[in-house]
Motif scaffolding. Structure first.
Motif, short mmCIF file in Angstrom:
data_model
loop_
_atom_site.label_atom_id
_atom_site.label_comp_id
_atom_site.label_asym_id
_atom_site.label_seq_id
_atom_site.Cartn_x
_atom_site.Cartn_y
_atom_site.Cartn_z
N LEU A 73 29.77 -19.35 36.20
CA LEU A 73 28.58 -18.50 36.32
C LEU A 73 28.97 -17.04 36.57
CD1 LEU A 73 26.43 -20.88 38.56
CD2 LEU A 73 25.94 -20.27 36.18
N LEU A 74 29.90 -16.82 37.47
CA LEU A 74 30.30 -15.46 37.83
C LEU A 74 31.01 -14.74 36.68
CD1 LEU A 74 31.52 -16.16 41.46
CD2 LEU A 74 29.47 -14.88 40.81
N ARG A 75 31.75 -15.48 35.89
CA ARG A 75 32.51 -14.85 34.81
C ARG A 75 31.63 -14.44 33.64
NH1 ARG A 75 38.19 -18.33 35.20
NH2 ARG A 75 39.19 -16.87 36.67
N SER A 76 30.33 -14.71 33.75
CA SER A 76 29.41 -14.21 32.73
C SER A 76 29.27 -12.70 32.80
CB SER A 76 28.03 -14.86 32.92
OG SER A 76 27.44 -14.43 34.16
N GLN A 77 29.66 -12.13 33.93
CA GLN A 77 29.54 -10.68 34.12
C GLN A 77 30.81 -10.00 33.62
OE1 GLN A 77 26.32 -9.64 35.49
NE2 GLN A 77 26.24 -11.80 34.84
N GLY A 103 23.48 -9.41 48.62
CA GLY A 103 23.38 -10.20 49.86
C GLY A 103 22.11 -11.02 49.93
N ASP A 104 21.52 -11.35 48.80
CA ASP A 104 20.25 -12.09 48.76
C ASP A 104 20.55 -13.60 48.77
OD1 ASP A 104 17.75 -13.14 48.31
OD2 ASP A 104 17.30 -11.90 46.55
N ILE A 105 20.74 -14.14 49.97
CA ILE A 105 21.15 -15.55 50.04
C ILE A 105 20.02 -16.50 49.67
CG2 ILE A 105 23.01 -15.12 51.70
CD1 ILE A 105 21.19 -16.16 53.89
N ASP A 106 18.77 -16.10 49.85
CA ASP A 106 17.66 -16.98 49.45
C ASP A 106 17.66 -17.20 47.94
OD1 ASP A 106 16.79 -17.31 52.03
OD2 ASP A 106 15.36 -15.65 51.95
N THR A 107 17.80 -16.10 47.19
CA THR A 107 17.85 -16.22 45.73
C THR A 107 19.07 -17.02 45.30
OG1 THR A 107 16.66 -14.15 45.36
CG2 THR A 107 18.08 -14.93 43.58
N LEU A 108 20.22 -16.74 45.94
CA LEU A 108 21.45 -17.46 45.59
C LEU A 108 21.28 -18.96 45.80
CD1 LEU A 108 24.23 -15.15 47.06
CD2 LEU A 108 23.78 -15.62 44.64
N GLN A 109 20.76 -19.33 46.95
CA GLN A 109 20.65 -20.75 47.28
C GLN A 109 19.65 -21.45 46.37
OE1 GLN A 109 21.09 -21.87 51.43
NE2 GLN A 109 19.22 -23.11 51.27
N ASN A 110 18.50 -20.80 46.13
CA ASN A 110 17.48 -21.41 45.29
C ASN A 110 17.95 -21.57 43.84
OD1 ASN A 110 15.62 -21.69 47.38
ND2 ASN A 110 14.73 -19.66 47.02
N MET A 111 18.56 -20.51 43.32
CA MET A 111 18.99 -20.57 41.92
C MET A 111 20.20 -21.49 41.74
SD MET A 111 18.46 -16.74 40.36
CE MET A 111 18.60 -17.38 38.70
N LEU A 112 21.10 -21.48 42.71
CA LEU A 112 22.25 -22.37 42.63
C LEU A 112 21.79 -23.83 42.68
CD1 LEU A 112 25.30 -22.48 42.37
CD2 LEU A 112 25.48 -22.30 44.86
N ARG A 168 18.48 -15.05 33.24
CA ARG A 168 18.57 -15.91 34.42
C ARG A 168 19.92 -15.76 35.13
NH1 ARG A 168 18.91 -22.53 34.23
NH2 ARG A 168 18.56 -22.94 36.45
N ILE A 169 21.00 -15.78 34.36
CA ILE A 169 22.32 -15.74 34.98
C ILE A 169 22.61 -14.35 35.57
CG2 ILE A 169 23.73 -15.12 32.96
CD1 ILE A 169 25.73 -17.26 33.87
N ASN A 170 22.09 -13.30 34.94
CA ASN A 170 22.28 -11.95 35.50
C ASN A 170 21.55 -11.79 36.83
OD1 ASN A 170 23.84 -11.15 33.34
ND2 ASN A 170 22.16 -10.15 32.23
N ARG A 171 20.37 -12.40 36.94
CA ARG A 171 19.62 -12.35 38.19
C ARG A 171 20.36 -13.09 39.30
NH1 ARG A 171 15.01 -15.51 39.34
NH2 ARG A 171 14.99 -16.11 37.14
N PHE A 172 20.96 -14.22 38.94
CA PHE A 172 21.73 -14.99 39.93
C PHE A 172 22.94 -14.19 40.41
CE2 PHE A 172 25.41 -17.86 40.54
CZ PHE A 172 24.98 -18.51 41.69
#
Length: 566
Positions: free
Chosen positions: A477-481, A437-446, A426-430
């Protein structure tokens, strides 16, 4: 010469003889003498003056004590009381704070050391003409050490269990006066044992030790115990009918642990720090003991000390950093949706209603999440008052001050990071949606993450603190990468962007976060993008060789969010 502040010093004699500042709590002695029970238990959070008060009692009552230590203090005005009680008693004073170990035998050895060291103070008992040969031998059993065992006390387990009663009897016979027994941090061995897995053995040991010393001890004048929790009678106080318990909800003795408003005002005036009164109140006040509002002394002393060195020093967490904060994490780990909502209410300046159990065992804490609330109240993470006089167990609870609120924020961030990182898919997909640049996915998952977490909406909390909360959540969330270089508040242009990211594919990401006080997420996002351009946040990433730059404005309002890109 200005008096020193007693940071980390909890010995009354040391404070009084080395010109340290002392907040006068000596009338505690008067109230104790006027209303004492044979066994008196005071439960207060850590760092609220329990140990210093116990040291004060020892200095006041003990035969051979120095009356000059109390010169000029409030108790000295009580001349008849001082004449009758000061320096008139043998005193046994121990702290169980150090009774710890990886296993029961190690903890038992630590307890024998505490008792043996205290018994060693009374070396004159070896040759006392008031004691029989058998009694002198009983004393020797408490103090003998084995050279082949590295100086460890050789007393048997049976002798250790009866040690406080034995020492009381010997001292009482030597002096012709009954003994005062002081036991500080009585519950620490049980806490440590519970964590290390030998709770049952330690309960039996403490039950025998206290039962012998407190229950049928004809040599006892009175005893005072302190600790954080009121351990249930069934656990260690079985059959002890002479116990008077004074918890943080009791009115009696309420002003003698912690600093009152008057105490703090006097200290700030003394050091010329009165202009900091409001910030100190916001950060370190707010606890309620009985009917009295109190500050945490450890915080006030530490902050004043730092202010004297640097008047620009900002308040910080002192009390919260002196011990583990596992109780709050335990609450979050057990939390269902109702509990999450309750934590959110507390973080947002609200109050919750709970049944508080004033009598627990450490095992009870694990039984239900309701017991965790009770312990958070008893240990100072929450404060409160009775809601209904008809039911003494129903309380309104709230976070006392800025220090504890900040602690909760940080622990919620840690808990959120751990729970979200555990779902790697889940977090990798986010995270992958940012370079794409997938703002729809970003907004929905956030938005989904926001509903899973705990948000900050309190109108009393400053806007930048709200932004910091969401900033911390997104950063986690970002530091998971692991392959991404993620920086917070890094200088990337003419100012400092909230978050900047560099990926191995040389994609640079700039993120500016805004909290929409009025709920206008679109406006807040636009402001974020304008700030990115005006401050030229992308320039630094270009200089570092990023081939492509992504710019994001992200706005939050309670549990809503919006993501836009330039």
């Amino acid at each position: 010469m200005r008096k020193k502040l007693p940071i980390g010093i909890d010995g009354f004699e040391k404070i009084r003889t080395n010109d340290f500042y002392y907040v006068d709590k000596t009338l505690f002695i008067k109230e104790l003498l006027e209303s004492w029970g044979e066994v008196n238990l005071f439960t207060r959070p850590r760092r609220f003056g329990k140990t210093l008060n116990m040291s004060m009692l020892k200095c006041f009552f003990e035969i051979g004590g120095d009356p000059a230590l109390f010169a000029g203090l409030k108790i000295a005005r009580e001349r008849a009381l001082c004449e009758k009680y000061m320096g008139k008693f043998p005193v046994i004073s121990i702290s169980l704070k150090s009774v710890d170990g990886l296993d029961f035998q190690a903890a038992l050895t630590a307890l024998k050391t505490v008792i043996g060291d205290e018994a060693g103070r009374f070396h004159f008992l070896r040759s006392s003409d008031k004691l029989t040969g058998d009694e002198k031998q009983a004393y020797a059993q408490l103090t003998e050490v084995g050279s082949s065992q590295g100086g460890i006390y050789t007393m048997t387990d049976k002798v250790a269990a009866a040690s406080l009663k034995t020492l009381s009897k010997l001292l009482s016979k030597h002096y012709g006066q009954k003994v005062i027994l002081l036991i500080d941090e009585y519950d620490v061995p049980l806490d440590k044992a519970f964590q290390a897995g030998y709770y049952h053995e330690m309960v039996n040991l403490i039950r025998n030790l206290l039962g012998n010393a407190l229950k049928t001890n004809d040599s006892l004048y009175f005893a005072v115990l302190t600790g954080c929790l009121r351990i249930s009678k069934e656990s260690i106080f079985t059959g002890l009918n002479n116990l008077k318990v004074h918890t943080i909800s009791d009115v009696r003795y309420d002003e003698f642990f912690g600093f009152t408003n008057a105490d703090v005002d006097e200290m700030l005036t003394f050091y010329g720090l009165s202009s900091y009164r409001d910030v100190i109140r916001d950060w370190y006040d707010g606890y309620r003991f009985g009917d009295t509002e109190v500050y945490c002394p450890w915080d006030v002393i530490n902050y004043c000390d730092e202010l004297l060195a640097d008047p620009k020093t900002m308040p910080k967490n002192y009390w919260a950093n002196t011990s583990g904060n596992g109780l709050v994490l335990r609450l979050l780990e057990k939390a269902d949706q109702t509990t999450k909502d309750e934590v959110e209410e507390l973080l947002n300046g609200g109050k919750i209603t709970k049944k508080v159990s004033q009598e627990l065992t450490y095992r009870d804490i694990e039984d239900s999440i309701e017991n965790v609330w009770s312990v958070l109240y008893a240990t100072g993470y929450l404060t409160g008052r009775h809601l209904d006089q008809a039911d003494a167990d129903i309380f309104r609870l709230w976070i006392p001050n800025g220090e504890i609120r900040k602690l909760f924020y940080e622990l919620v961030e840690d808990w959120f990071r751990e729970t979200t990182w555990s779902d790697t898919e889940r977090i990798n997909r986010f995270c992958a949606a940012f370079p794409a640049g997938d703002i729809d996915t970003l907004q929905n998952m956030l938005g989904d993450y926001l509903w899973d977490s705990i948000s900050v909406r309190d109108t009393a909390v400053r806007r930048n603190m709200k932004e910091n909360f969401y900033h911390g959540m997104l950063l986690g969330l970002l530091r998971s990468q692991g392959s991404w270089l993620v920086k917070s508040n890094a200088e990337t242009g003419e100012g400092y962007s909230d978050i900047s990211v560099q990926t191995p594919e040389r994609i640079g990401i700039v993120i500016e976060i805004k909290y929409a006080d009025d709920g206008n997420l679109e406006k807040a996002c636009d402001e974020a993008l304008v700030q990115i351009e005006e401050k030229k946040y992308a320039e630094g990433l270009k200089r570092r060789g990023m081939k492509k730059i992504m710019k994001y404005g992200i706005a939050f309002w309670e549990k809503s969010c919006m993501v836009v890109t330039a």
